[in-house]
Design a protein around this motif. Structure first.
Motif, PDB file in Angstrom:
ATOM      1  N   THR A  44     -28.688  54.759  32.118  1.00 10.11           N
ATOM      2  CA  THR A  44     -27.841  55.806  32.694  1.00 10.11           C
ATOM      3  C   THR A  44     -28.172  57.168  32.093  1.00 10.11           C
ATOM      4  OG1 THR A  44     -26.064  54.164  32.941  1.00 10.11           O
ATOM      5  CG2 THR A  44     -25.460  56.469  33.202  1.00 10.11           C
ATOM      6  N   LEU A  45     -28.500  57.183  30.799  1.00 12.74           N
ATOM      7  CA  LEU A  45     -28.882  58.434  30.143  1.00 12.74           C
ATOM      8  C   LEU A  45     -30.159  59.001  30.752  1.00 12.74           C
ATOM      9  CD1 LEU A  45     -28.507  60.538  27.911  1.00 12.74           C
ATOM     10  CD2 LEU A  45     -29.693  58.991  26.352  1.00 12.74           C
ATOM     11  N   LEU A  46     -31.135  58.140  31.005  1.00  9.22           N
ATOM     12  CA  LEU A  46     -32.372  58.591  31.635  1.00  9.22           C
ATOM     13  C   LEU A  46     -32.103  59.120  33.038  1.00  9.22           C
ATOM     14  CD1 LEU A  46     -34.868  55.785  30.511  1.00  9.22           C
ATOM     15  CD2 LEU A  46     -34.714  58.124  29.659  1.00  9.22           C
ATOM     16  N   TYR A  47     -31.193  58.454  33.749  1.00 13.40           N
ATOM     17  CA  TYR A  47     -30.815  58.923  35.085  1.00 13.40           C
ATOM     18  C   TYR A  47     -30.184  60.314  35.013  1.00 13.40           C
ATOM     19  CZ  TYR A  47     -27.699  59.700  39.022  1.00 13.40           C
ATOM     20  OH  TYR A  47     -27.016  60.285  40.056  1.00 13.40           O
ATOM     21  N   LEU A  48     -29.300  60.523  34.044  1.00 12.97           N
ATOM     22  CA  LEU A  48     -28.643  61.827  33.897  1.00 12.97           C
ATOM     23  C   LEU A  48     -29.653  62.934  33.638  1.00 12.97           C
ATOM     24  CD1 LEU A  48     -25.526  60.867  31.731  1.00 12.97           C
ATOM     25  CD2 LEU A  48     -25.536  61.547  34.136  1.00 12.97           C
ATOM     26  N   LEU A  49     -30.642  62.632  32.792  1.00 12.15           N
ATOM     27  CA  LEU A  49     -31.660  63.633  32.479  1.00 12.15           C
ATOM     28  C   LEU A  49     -32.492  63.987  33.707  1.00 12.15           C
ATOM     29  CD1 LEU A  49     -32.850  62.215  29.029  1.00 12.15           C
ATOM     30  CD2 LEU A  49     -31.541  64.309  29.408  1.00 12.15           C
ATOM     31  N   ILE A  50     -32.872  62.960  34.480  1.00 12.64           N
ATOM     32  CA  ILE A  50     -33.685  63.200  35.677  1.00 12.64           C
ATOM     33  C   ILE A  50     -32.861  63.877  36.769  1.00 12.64           C
ATOM     34  CG2 ILE A  50     -35.026  62.090  37.511  1.00 12.64           C
ATOM     35  CD1 ILE A  50     -35.713  59.883  35.476  1.00 12.64           C
ATOM     36  N   SER A  51     -31.627  63.396  36.961  1.00  6.95           N
ATOM     37  CA  SER A  51     -30.786  63.939  38.031  1.00  6.95           C
ATOM     38  C   SER A  51     -30.411  65.396  37.784  1.00  6.95           C
ATOM     39  CB  SER A  51     -29.518  63.103  38.189  1.00  6.95           C
ATOM     40  OG  SER A  51     -28.697  63.190  37.031  1.00  6.95           O
ATOM     41  N   GLU A  52     -30.341  65.781  36.502  1.00  8.02           N
ATOM     42  CA  GLU A  52     -30.040  67.171  36.179  1.00  8.02           C
ATOM     43  C   GLU A  52     -31.129  68.097  36.720  1.00  8.02           C
ATOM     44  OE1 GLU A  52     -27.529  70.091  34.282  1.00  8.02           O
ATOM     45  OE2 GLU A  52     -27.275  67.981  34.847  1.00  8.02           O
TER      46      GLU A  52
ATOM     47  N   LEU B 176     -29.891  67.071  46.089  1.00  9.34           N
ATOM     48  CA  LEU B 176     -28.836  66.100  45.806  1.00  9.34           C
ATOM     49  C   LEU B 176     -29.101  64.744  46.461  1.00  9.34           C
ATOM     50  CD1 LEU B 176     -25.687  68.398  46.121  1.00  9.34           C
ATOM     51  CD2 LEU B 176     -26.991  67.774  44.081  1.00  9.34           C
ATOM     52  N   ILE B 177     -29.816  64.747  47.588  1.00 10.90           N
ATOM     53  CA  ILE B 177     -30.117  63.489  48.270  1.00 10.90           C
ATOM     54  C   ILE B 177     -30.963  62.572  47.385  1.00 10.90           C
ATOM     55  CG2 ILE B 177     -32.140  64.467  49.406  1.00 10.90           C
ATOM     56  CD1 ILE B 177     -29.751  61.777  50.822  1.00 10.90           C
ATOM     57  N   ILE B 178     -31.851  63.195  46.591  1.00  7.81           N
ATOM     58  CA  ILE B 178     -32.681  62.396  45.678  1.00  7.81           C
ATOM     59  C   ILE B 178     -31.812  61.781  44.581  1.00  7.81           C
ATOM     60  CG2 ILE B 178     -34.579  62.491  44.008  1.00  7.81           C
ATOM     61  CD1 ILE B 178     -35.878  64.612  45.666  1.00  7.81           C
ATOM     62  N   ASN B 179     -30.809  62.529  44.124  1.00  5.31           N
ATOM     63  CA  ASN B 179     -29.887  61.999  43.117  1.00  5.31           C
ATOM     64  C   ASN B 179     -29.132  60.789  43.644  1.00  5.31           C
ATOM     65  OD1 ASN B 179     -30.590  63.756  41.140  1.00  5.31           O
ATOM     66  ND2 ASN B 179     -28.785  65.046  41.283  1.00  5.31           N
ATOM     67  N   GLN B 180     -28.749  60.827  44.909  1.00  9.19           N
ATOM     68  CA  GLN B 180     -28.042  59.693  45.508  1.00  9.19           C
ATOM     69  C   GLN B 180     -28.949  58.462  45.580  1.00  9.19           C
ATOM     70  OE1 GLN B 180     -26.688  61.203  49.275  1.00  9.19           O
ATOM     71  NE2 GLN B 180     -25.152  62.554  48.362  1.00  9.19           N
ATOM     72  N   VAL B 181     -30.211  58.687  45.910  1.00 10.83           N
ATOM     73  CA  VAL B 181     -31.183  57.582  45.943  1.00 10.83           C
ATOM     74  C   VAL B 181     -31.391  57.024  44.543  1.00 10.83           C
ATOM     75  CG1 VAL B 181     -33.586  56.960  46.433  1.00 10.83           C
ATOM     76  CG2 VAL B 181     -32.336  58.461  48.008  1.00 10.83           C
TER      77      VAL B 181
ATOM     78  N   SER C 148     -28.217  51.510  39.958  1.00 12.39           N
ATOM     79  CA  SER C 148     -27.261  50.403  40.105  1.00 12.39           C
ATOM     80  C   SER C 148     -27.990  49.082  40.317  1.00 12.39           C
ATOM     81  CB  SER C 148     -26.320  50.681  41.282  1.00 12.39           C
ATOM     82  OG  SER C 148     -25.608  51.877  41.085  1.00 12.39           O
ATOM     83  N   LEU C 149     -29.006  49.103  41.171  1.00 14.50           N
ATOM     84  CA  LEU C 149     -29.796  47.896  41.433  1.00 14.50           C
ATOM     85  C   LEU C 149     -30.545  47.461  40.177  1.00 14.50           C
ATOM     86  CD1 LEU C 149     -30.847  45.803  43.448  1.00 14.50           C
ATOM     87  CD2 LEU C 149     -32.671  47.410  44.054  1.00 14.50           C
ATOM     88  N   LEU C 150     -31.088  48.423  39.457  1.00 12.82           N
ATOM     89  CA  LEU C 150     -31.827  48.133  38.224  1.00 12.82           C
ATOM     90  C   LEU C 150     -30.934  47.465  37.185  1.00 12.82           C
ATOM     91  CD1 LEU C 150     -34.484  48.514  36.583  1.00 12.82           C
ATOM     92  CD2 LEU C 150     -33.584  50.712  35.845  1.00 12.82           C
ATOM     93  N   ILE C 151     -29.714  47.961  37.027  1.00 14.57           N
ATOM     94  CA  ILE C 151     -28.775  47.391  36.056  1.00 14.57           C
ATOM     95  C   ILE C 151     -28.414  45.958  36.434  1.00 14.57           C
ATOM     96  CG2 ILE C 151     -26.407  47.556  35.179  1.00 14.57           C
ATOM     97  CD1 ILE C 151     -26.736  50.628  35.364  1.00 14.57           C
ATOM     98  N   LEU C 152     -28.192  45.712  37.730  1.00  8.87           N
ATOM     99  CA  LEU C 152     -27.850  44.362  38.190  1.00  8.87           C
ATOM    100  C   LEU C 152     -29.008  43.396  37.966  1.00  8.87           C
ATOM    101  CD1 LEU C 152     -25.964  45.181  41.527  1.00  8.87           C
ATOM    102  CD2 LEU C 152     -24.976  44.555  39.312  1.00  8.87           C
TER     103      LEU C 152
END
Length: 247
Positions: A167-175, A183-188, A194-198
């Motif tokens: 999630t931390l890596l996601y936050l850094l990239i999404s920023e 924003l559409i890329i952030n949603q993807v 979510s899929l990766l965590i599952l």
């Protein structure tokens, strides 16, 4: 520096030629009397920790369940202890979460300030309290394997460490994408996260407990339903209680 004959930490006798105390594990060295001694001691401890951190983070991220298996196989010195790893990653994660939640604007609503405070101050405590619950949920699921509660708890520590790290890596990239109004890329990316965590949780269960894929899949869904259901409920109730206290 002249080596002592007894350990300076626990006073146990030292074996000739040994570099570490056989009782407490402290390195056999004389007193630190010069700045050079102090600097050497600091650099050795720092880079040993740094080396352990890298050796722990890489398999944590790309080998689901590997650290848990290594821990119970007795190969523990090469990695950071599970609880220490979890505390380190969770502190960094929630500090960054708090930082991302602050946009530096003076026009901050009461609602956004509340949620910033909740995610920065209260959510870490909720996760820390729910960790033992995660392991407790797993206990009846793997009752036939006679796996101890400690094994489930270590598994929970490693899984949540990955959860925070990803999630931390996601936050850094999404920023970055948010600053570019993509924003559409952030949603993807959020969907991929979510899929990766599952998938990580499923393959961790498969690797650590070594059961059939169908059996693991069933237990995976039960664990997911119960734990994240409780997590959602506790989060909502806690937010409502904190909101009512602050009113």
């Amino acid at each position: 520096m002249e080596k002592p004959t007894t350990c300076l930490n626990c006073n146990s006798p030292l074996y000739s030629g040994s570099n570490y105390c056989s009782e407490c594990g402290q390195e056999v060295k004389g007193n630190i009397n010069t700045f050079k001694d102090f600097l050497n001691h600091f650099l050795k401890d720092y880079f040993t920790y740094d080396n352990k951190l890298i050796k722990s983070l890489v398999p944590l991220f790309n080998k689901p369940g590997h650290l848990t298996k290594e821990f119970f196989a007795g190969r523990r010195v090469r990695y950071i202890a599970p609880l220490r790893l979890y505390i380190f990653i969770s502190i960094v994660f929630f500090l960054m979460l708090n930082w991302f939640g602050s946009d530096g604007s003076s026009a901050v609503t009461d609602e956004s300030a509340f949620w910033d405070s909740f995610f920065g101050n209260y959510l870490p405590k909720i996760f820390f309290l729910l960790l033992p619950l995660f392991a407790l949920i797993m206990l009846p699921l793997y009752l036939k394997l006679k796996a101890s509660y400690v094994k489930h708890f270590v598994f929970a520590l490693h899984f949540h460490s990955f959860l925070f790290l990803a999630t931390l890596l996601y936050l850094l990239i999404s920023e970055l994408f948010q600053s570019l109004d993509l924003l559409i890329i952030n949603q993807v990316l959020a969907a991929i996260l979510s899929l990766l965590i599952l998938l990580y949780l499923f393959f961790s269960l498969l690797r650590v407990y070594r059961q059939h894929i169908g059996t693991t899949l069933l237990k995976f869904f039960v664990l997911l339903l119960v734990y994240f259901g409780i997590l959602s409920l506790v989060t909502v109730v806690s937010a409502l209680l904190i909101s009512s206290w602050a009113a």
